[in-house]
Design an enzyme around this catalytic site. Structure first.
Site, short mmCIF file in Angstrom:
data_model
loop_
_atom_site.label_atom_id
_atom_site.label_comp_id
_atom_site.label_asym_id
_atom_site.label_seq_id
_atom_site.Cartn_x
_atom_site.Cartn_y
_atom_site.Cartn_z
N GLU A 101 63.22 28.26 7.48
CA GLU A 101 62.60 29.49 6.83
C GLU A 101 62.28 28.81 5.27
OE1 GLU A 101 61.80 32.02 7.60
OE2 GLU A 101 62.16 31.86 9.64
N CYS B 20 46.64 37.76 15.65
CA CYS B 20 46.41 38.48 14.04
C CYS B 20 45.96 37.57 12.92
CB CYS B 20 47.12 39.58 13.96
SG CYS B 20 46.49 40.95 12.93
N CYS C 135 41.49 39.96 18.91
CA CYS C 135 42.00 41.32 19.07
C CYS C 135 41.87 41.63 20.77
CB CYS C 135 41.08 42.36 18.28
SG CYS C 135 41.03 42.12 16.72
N CYS D 46 45.16 41.45 21.84
CA CYS D 46 46.08 41.85 21.25
C CYS D 46 46.86 43.11 22.04
CB CYS D 46 45.83 42.18 19.75
SG CYS D 46 47.20 43.17 18.83
N CYS E 114 45.09 50.00 16.98
CA CYS E 114 44.96 49.46 15.59
C CYS E 114 43.73 50.14 14.66
CB CYS E 114 44.73 47.98 15.68
SG CYS E 114 44.17 46.81 14.34
#
Length: 362
Positions: free
Chosen positions: A45, A200, A207, A210, A216
């Site tokens: 991370e 995205c 899209c 998606c 959206c």
DNA sequence: CAAGCGTGGAT
DNA sequence: TATCCAAGCTT
């Protein structure tokens, strides 16, 4: 005053769609997903802050081979940590990682705490990173809001305004909180990041694939690219510097350690001077027997916040004693395990192929 | 809240 | 080639 956006789906429906997509299309074989310990998740991370996955992977593997656990990292010298961080950038991450490892040994018995509060109290760990560590390595419920999630959520709800603004960020945190489940936290967290990273995307969102295309708001308006709004931009100032390439009779180069914070903090670099006069004044004091050569052509290195125009200044000296604490002779032929600023590393590797006294070409 | 912090990928 | 900006945090 803009209204806080309403969720486009009930939490349960959102989670169901996302996890179903993740099972088939998410990433399941990233290095830090194997042997998923809090330590490995933590290191990944930190490396992934403002840094892309493909860049991080080789650094992560090398880091884990050398520092397999918190104890190994805590026992290391900072120089060696920065050596493994060389080229990755944002070196405060490496310095803070090392500091935090020592704090974990001193204050947590060598075990990474897996609560958001305790994690966020460690250097280099903020709210989102703490959430990611908890969610991925303990499975307890924790909320993340990184760049991927910000991008997806701002498009999904057409959240206006730059996310760097507190009011915008608060709305995004509220949405992230709304959708976060109580089960399958590692998968959900990874799925949110995968959605932003693989579908995205900033420039070319897909899209068509998606799972949320039908709800959206940005997509309905055909305005995916307008979200999230970008940071107000400013002109890049240019800074000028001379880098001294002082070589001794054995071909070694004089390095100077940078101050503990700031640009290239704690890394080793060629001595830098604002102008030729400052460089000459330094030589008069520390290396009066040196011979200055013709400067090599200047080049520009572009950083996030300024351009640095660098003029390499070669010089020779037979020998120089008493280099002091923050200086060392460095042999480019047999490099030590120290952190080197990237442009410096590039310059030094050039030394192996070109003669300084006879620089190539016009 | 703004500034500071790196490097490489994408367009 | 120039510009934007990526799994942010600290001061």
């Amino acid at each position: 005053m803009t209204e806080a956006p309403a969720p486009v789906l009930p939490a349960a429906a959102f989670q169901r769609r996302l996890l179903e997509w993740f099972d088939d299309h998410g990433r399941h074989d990233l290095p830090w997903q194997q042997a998923r310990t809090p330590y490995r998740v933590w290191v990944s991370e930190i490396m992934l802050q403002q840094t892309q996955v493909t860049t991080v992977i080789p650094y992560f593997e090398r880091f884990m081979a050398r520092f397999p656990d918190v104890a190994a990292l805590a026992e290391a010298e900072q120089d060696e940590v920065l050596h493994l961080w060389t080229g990755l950038g944002y070196y405060a991450r490496g310095r803070n990682l090392h500091k935090a490892a020592r704090a974990i040994v001193a204050e947590h018995g060598g075990e990474l705490p897996v609560e958001v509060e305790a994690l966020a109290a460690l250097p280099g760990i903020g709210r989102s990173t703490a959430g990611a560590i908890v969610a991925q390595s303990s499975g307890e419920r924790a909320v993340i809001l990184d760049g991927n999630v910000k991008r997806s959520l701002s498009r999904l709800h057409a959240v206006a305004g730059w996310p760097g603004r507190l009011a915008v960020e608060r709305r995004l945190w509220a949405l992230a909180e709304h959708y976060t489940p109580h089960e399958r936290l590692p998968d959900y967290t990874q799925a949110m990041m995968d959605l932003g990273a693989t579908l995205c995307r900033r420039g070319t969102p897909e899209c068509r694939r998606c799972p949320f295309a039908d709800v959206c708001v940005a997509h309905a308006r055909g305005e995916e690219r307008r979200f999230p709004e970008s940071k107000p931009k400013k002109a890049l100032p240019t800074r000028v510097t001379r880098m001294l390439l002082l070589r001794d009779g054995q071909g070694r180069v004089l390095l100077e350690q940078r101050p503990a914070s700031g640009l290239w903090g704690g890394l080793w670099s060629l001595p830098q001077f604002d102008d030729e006069a400052a460089l000459q004044a330094w030589l008069d004091v520390h290396a009066p027997a040196s011979r200055l050569e013709a400067p090599r052509p200047a080049f520009t290195h572009v950083f996030s916040h300024f351009r640095l125009e660098i003029t390499p200044q070669p010089a020779r000296i037979e020998r120089l004693d008493a280099v002091g604490e923050a200086r060392r002779w460095y042999d480019p032929e047999s490099p030590d395990a120290i952190g080197l600023a990237a442009p410096v590393k590039a310059l030094l590797s050039e030394l192996r192929t070109f003669s300084l006294s006879a620089p190539p070409g016009p």
